[in-house]
Design a protein around this motif. Structure first.
Motif, mmCIF file in Angstrom:
data_model
loop_
_atom_site.group_PDB
_atom_site.id
_atom_site.type_symbol
_atom_site.label_atom_id
_atom_site.label_comp_id
_atom_site.label_asym_id
_atom_site.label_seq_id
_atom_site.Cartn_x
_atom_site.Cartn_y
_atom_site.Cartn_z
ATOM 1 N N PRO A 80 0.840 -1.206 0.000
ATOM 2 C CA PRO A 80 0.000 0.000 0.000
ATOM 3 C C PRO A 80 0.873 1.254 0.000
ATOM 4 O O PRO A 80 1.935 1.270 0.633
ATOM 5 C CB PRO A 80 -0.787 -0.095 1.308
ATOM 6 C CG PRO A 80 -0.598 -1.492 1.797
ATOM 7 C CD PRO A 80 0.672 -1.997 1.211
ATOM 8 N N ASP A 84 -1.543 7.028 0.520
ATOM 9 C CA ASP A 84 -2.938 6.717 0.174
ATOM 10 C C ASP A 84 -3.109 5.199 0.198
ATOM 11 O O ASP A 84 -2.726 4.510 -0.739
ATOM 12 C CB ASP A 84 -3.261 7.289 -1.214
ATOM 13 C CG ASP A 84 -4.714 7.045 -1.612
ATOM 14 O OD1 ASP A 84 -5.413 6.256 -0.925
ATOM 15 O OD2 ASP A 84 -5.153 7.637 -2.610
ATOM 16 N N ARG A 85 -3.695 4.706 1.278
ATOM 17 C CA ARG A 85 -3.793 3.251 1.511
ATOM 18 C C ARG A 85 -4.604 2.516 0.429
ATOM 19 O O ARG A 85 -4.543 1.307 0.335
ATOM 20 C CB ARG A 85 -4.424 2.960 2.880
ATOM 21 C CG ARG A 85 -3.791 3.698 4.061
ATOM 22 C CD ARG A 85 -2.349 3.315 4.307
ATOM 23 N NE ARG A 85 -2.202 1.989 4.889
ATOM 24 C CZ ARG A 85 -1.036 1.389 5.083
ATOM 25 N NH1 ARG A 85 0.074 1.986 4.738
ATOM 26 N NH2 ARG A 85 -0.998 0.195 5.620
ATOM 27 N N ARG A 86 -5.402 3.257 -0.353
ATOM 28 C CA ARG A 86 -6.206 2.589 -1.400
ATOM 29 C C ARG A 86 -5.364 2.256 -2.630
ATOM 30 O O ARG A 86 -5.761 1.473 -3.475
ATOM 31 C CB ARG A 86 -7.380 3.473 -1.822
ATOM 32 C CG ARG A 86 -8.425 3.673 -0.724
ATOM 33 C CD ARG A 86 -9.309 4.840 -1.055
ATOM 34 N NE ARG A 86 -8.479 6.030 -1.315
ATOM 35 C CZ ARG A 86 -8.950 7.202 -1.727
ATOM 36 N NH1 ARG A 86 -10.236 7.362 -1.939
ATOM 37 N NH2 ARG A 86 -8.136 8.218 -1.936
#
Length: 149
Positions: A80, A84-86
């Motif tokens: 990740p 931005d973990r998405r």
């Protein structure tokens, strides 16, 4: 007038045969699409899944499956993005880097062998023509999205 489409068919087919045989590296069989993914990850700076999929003009579903298979083969890592973990960032493992280098060497050896049948002027003419063709394809609205880089 030569049949332009036929010239491209023949060239693509010959290049396709090369690619079918191209990719055995470190005892692994690498498919054509996988070799393109490895190449893009190797040549982009910390690319996201989305960036590599776009560069290859492939839909994210098909792309995710291919990436999963490369992760299973221990050639690619997916982490990740800290900002931005998405978003997932792709990189090559040590084995992946070895495979990338091996494929690179095989392709360069093959291309050098092809160009050895031409003199310097012919070689320059072909390379200049391919550059022009790539640029024209990038400008065409009909063509695929041009690879970044």
């Amino acid at each position: 007038m030569e049949n332009i489409r036929e010239l491209f068919q023949i060239m693509t087919r010959r290049f396709g045969f090369l690619n079918k045989n191209c990719c055995t590296a470190g005892g692994l069989d690498i498919s054509l699409i996988q070799s393109h993914i490895i190449y893009e990850i190797d040549h982009q700076h910390k690319p996201s899944m989305q960036q590599v999929a776009e560069a290859l003009g492939t839909d994210i579903t098909t792309f995710s499956r291919q990436v999963q298979s490369l992760i299973k083969m221990n050639l690619v890592k997916k982490v990740p993005d800290p900002d931005d973990r998405r978003v997932y960032i792709l990189s090559l493992t040590v084995e992946g880097k070895f495979v990338a280098t091996t494929i690179d060497q095989q392709m360069n050896a093959y291309l050098n062998e092809i160009f050895s049948h031409m003199n310097d002027f012919e070689k320059e003419t072909v390379l200049r023509s391919i550059k022009l063709l790539n640029e024209a394809m990038a400008k065409s609205g009909l063509c695929c999205t041009p690879p970044m880089g």
